[in-house]
Write an enzyme that holds these catalytic residues in place. Structure first.
Site, PDB file in Angstrom:
ATOM      1  N   GLN A   1       7.293   3.858   3.926  1.00  0.00           N
ATOM      2  CA  GLN A   1       5.873   3.473   3.932  1.00  0.00           C
ATOM      3  C   GLN A   1       5.636   2.201   4.746  1.00  0.00           C
ATOM      4  OE1 GLN A   1       3.892   5.559   1.510  1.00  0.00           O
ATOM      5  NE2 GLN A   1       2.232   4.956   2.855  1.00  0.00           N
TER       6      GLN A   1
ATOM      7  N   ASN B   1      -2.148  19.134  -1.686  1.00  0.00           N
ATOM      8  CA  ASN B   1      -3.181  18.458  -0.905  1.00  0.00           C
ATOM      9  C   ASN B   1      -2.885  18.480   0.593  1.00  0.00           C
ATOM     10  OD1 ASN B   1      -3.792  15.487   0.355  1.00  0.00           O
ATOM     11  ND2 ASN B   1      -5.532  16.322  -0.751  1.00  0.00           N
TER      12      ASN B   1
ATOM     13  N   SER C   1      -6.825   5.772   3.718  1.00  0.00           N
ATOM     14  CA  SER C   1      -6.879   4.877   2.556  1.00  0.00           C
ATOM     15  C   SER C   1      -7.271   3.471   2.996  1.00  0.00           C
ATOM     16  CB  SER C   1      -5.514   4.812   1.864  1.00  0.00           C
ATOM     17  OG  SER C   1      -5.314   5.927   1.020  1.00  0.00           O
TER      18      SER C   1
ATOM     19  N   THR D   1      -4.606  13.520   5.205  1.00  0.00           N
ATOM     20  CA  THR D   1      -3.192  13.660   5.576  1.00  0.00           C
ATOM     21  C   THR D   1      -2.981  14.966   6.346  1.00  0.00           C
ATOM     22  OG1 THR D   1      -2.673  12.488   3.536  1.00  0.00           O
ATOM     23  CG2 THR D   1      -0.837  13.455   4.730  1.00  0.00           C
TER      24      THR D   1
ATOM     25  N   LYS E   1       5.435   3.343   8.347  1.00  0.00           N
ATOM     26  CA  LYS E   1       4.278   4.231   8.497  1.00  0.00           C
ATOM     27  C   LYS E   1       2.986   3.410   8.536  1.00  0.00           C
ATOM     28  CE  LYS E   1       4.092   7.501   5.447  1.00  0.00           C
ATOM     29  NZ  LYS E   1       3.807   8.412   4.313  1.00  0.00           N
TER      30      LYS E   1
ATOM     31  N   GLY F   1      -2.642   8.309  -4.301  1.00  0.00           N
ATOM     32  CA  GLY F   1      -1.980   9.524  -4.780  1.00  0.00           C
ATOM     33  C   GLY F   1      -0.736   9.871  -3.988  1.00  0.00           C
ATOM     34  N   ASP F   2       0.016  10.798  -4.511  1.00  0.00           N
ATOM     35  CA  ASP F   2       1.150  11.425  -3.836  1.00  0.00           C
ATOM     36  C   ASP F   2       1.391  12.710  -4.635  1.00  0.00           C
ATOM     37  OD1 ASP F   2       3.382  10.684  -1.659  1.00  0.00           O
ATOM     38  OD2 ASP F   2       4.447  11.624  -3.307  1.00  0.00           O
TER      39      ASP F   2
ATOM     40  N   LYS G   1       5.390   1.703  -3.110  1.00  0.00           N
ATOM     41  CA  LYS G   1       5.355   3.069  -3.652  1.00  0.00           C
ATOM     42  C   LYS G   1       5.633   2.990  -5.142  1.00  0.00           C
ATOM     43  CE  LYS G   1       4.799   7.322  -2.258  1.00  0.00           C
ATOM     44  NZ  LYS G   1       4.112   7.843  -1.068  1.00  0.00           N
TER      45      LYS G   1
ATOM     46  N   LYS H   1       0.860  -1.199   0.000  1.00  0.00           N
ATOM     47  CA  LYS H   1       0.000   0.000   0.000  1.00  0.00           C
ATOM     48  C   LYS H   1       0.878   1.224   0.000  1.00  0.00           C
ATOM     49  CE  LYS H   1      -3.856   2.223   0.282  1.00  0.00           C
ATOM     50  NZ  LYS H   1      -3.413   2.912  -0.958  1.00  0.00           N
TER      51      LYS H   1
END
Ligand code: NDP
Ligand code: 2IT
Length: 444
Positions: free
Chosen positions: A110, A239, A376, A208, A113, A164-165, A125, A89
């Protein structure tokens, strides 16, 4: 050489020219020594060597045709780093700076996290060196369709769930999802950050930024303080930055500066977020226009100057290594008390050291920006259950997750004798769960 030193040294030899990956690995591994001492079986099982090696790296060609009829070629990436605690993810980043080193640093971060969220998600990622700036909607669509025409075979709702990123927001997720659905003939939760009409979750857009403020609010609260009356600097105006600004303002903070990749605006009266949203979200313009519209504001070219503005709380929300040694020293000199990372790895290793040495409360990215991926995972849960929760329900769950993360990293830091060191706390708390799952799975 200790076990950590040996793994880090081999990592640098075996993965040359990947400075961001080296940086993230150094930050993480150098904090894990106390855990490895407690668990000698980890070294015997080669756990760290396996932890820093992605399970799978996919690199592919993305060919598409621009509006003038010219064929363009970009590089596409997906790093499926670790699936010990759940399906891979993590987001997709579209930015000209994207390369394997950047995707690997993001993927490694990630893993921990996602573990900290407490939810069953592994780490991955991806992205591309495609630059969405200045492209027409048709060009964005053509690129996304081509990107997904390769990516679809590697992902799935129980395998790998991108989101997204930087450079990937609602529009891009829509085109990517449309192409996935068309090829696979499946309407599943294969991407998160989806639109609300086709399976998205309320509050994912805000998550976020809101999460960043919730965890900082908890850190303030535990010190008998709050956002009320605080002067805040937020870098970026995408964002994460926009929704961090919104929530901080709603709690009584004064956000005085923001930036985009060209320069920053300083508004001593407090940023008018509606103006920023109109420029950045609606018109996809430049932040410079803010100073044309708001007379109390000034604009300066270049990003670095933002850190010379005095503030109580700094929230870097743009990109990696935006706060270097010099900027950290300036922030400290001007009295910053809290730094919470909305972006991934926005502080260099030297900057982190300066904050910690000067007793700045430093909340590292993998804890502070985990609200996005946590929400998410809530989107995935809603997709699997084929139902929706209200905004307030998702927001309450998000807040609860962020408060829990704060207390988990605080306890882990204390348990290992590093009270207040949240880099240690976040890495250790995140790693323990992943390590335990990896041990349970045998040598894989
Ligand atoms: P966006 O694309 O929405 O916004 C990115 C912002 O950062 C823009 O203002 C952009 O400026 C600026 N920026 C990007 N690159 C640079 C650069 N090299 N130098 C200066 N400014 C730059 O991205 P997000 O807000 O989604 O992401 C911001 C950060 O937060 C990233 O580090 C991302 O990894 C991280 N993050 C995002 C999450 C999410 O849910 N979206 C979750 C967790 C972390 P410009 O407009 O000029 O391009
Ligand atoms: O860095 C990140 O955590 C994200 N870009 C969000 C990832 C996600 O899967 O929501």
């Amino acid at each position: 050489m200790t076990y950590v030193e040996r793994v880090l040294s081999d990592l640098k030899t075996n993965n040359p020219n990947e400075p961001e990956f080296h940086q993230a690995a150094t930050e993480i591994l150098t904090t894990l020594a106390p855990v490895l001492e407690k668990h000698p079986e980890y070294e015997a099982a080669g756990l760290l060597e396996r932890f820093v090696e992605p399970e799978r790296v996919i690199m592919f060609r993305v060919a598409w045709v621009d509006d003038s009829g010219k064929t363009r070629v970009n590089k596409g990436y997906r790093v499926q780093f670790n699936s010990a605690i759940g399906p891979y993810k993590g987001g997709l980043r579209f930015h000209p700076s994207v390369n394997l080193s950047i995707i690997k640093f993001l993927g490694l971060e990630q893993i921990l996290k996602n573990s900290l969220t407490g939810l069953p998600i592994g780490g991955g990622k991806g992205g591309s060196d495609f630059d969405p700036k200045g492209k027409s909607d048709r060009e964005i669509m053509a690129f996304c369709q081509s990107f997904m025409t390769e990516l679809y075979r590697h992902i799935g709702a129980d395998t790998d769930v991108p989101a997204g990123d930087i450079g990937v927001g609602g529009r891009e997720i829509g085109y990517l999802f449309g192409q996935y659905k068309r090829i696979r003939d499946e309407h599943t939760g294969v991407l998160t950050g989806r639109g609300l009409t086709y399976g998205g979750s309320l509050a994912r857009t805000e998550a976020t930024g809101y999460g960043l403020i919730y965890i900082t609010e908890e850190a303030l609260k535990m010190r008998g303080d709050s956002f009320k009356g605080k002067t805040v600097i937020i870098s970026g105006s995408g964002n994460v930055a926009i929704y961090a600004c919104q929530k901080a303002q709603s709690l009584g903070a004064k956000v005085v500066a923001m930036y985009d990749s060209n320069g920053y605006v300083y508004d001593p009266n407090g940023i008018q977020l509606e103006v920023i949203k109109d420029i950045k979200e609606v018109k996809r313009g430049r932040i410079k226009e803010y100073a044309d519209k708001v007379k109390t504001a000034t604009y300066k070219d270049g990003c670095k100057g933002i850190w010379s503005i005095p503030c109580d709380i700094a929230l870097p929300c743009a990109t990696q290594n935006e706060i270097d040694k010099q900027s950290a020293e300036l922030l400290v000199k001007n009295g910053v008390k809290f730094v919470a990372e909305g972006a991934n790895m926005p502080s260099t290793l030297e900057a982190i050291e300066i904050f910690q040495r000067n007793n700045v409360v430093f909340l590292p990215a993998k804890a502070a920006n985990a609200g996005g991926v946590a929400t998410s995972a809530l989107e995935m849960a809603q997709s699997s259950g084929r139902m929706y929760w209200s905004f307030d329900e998702v927001d309450a769950k998000l807040k609860n997750i962020m408060v829990n993360i704060y207390h988990n990293i605080d306890s882990a830091a204390k348990d290992y004798g590093f009270d207040g060191n949240y880099v240690m706390g976040a890495n250790i708390a995140g790693f323990i769960k992943v390590a335990s799952a990896m041990m349970a799975h045998g040598i894989v």
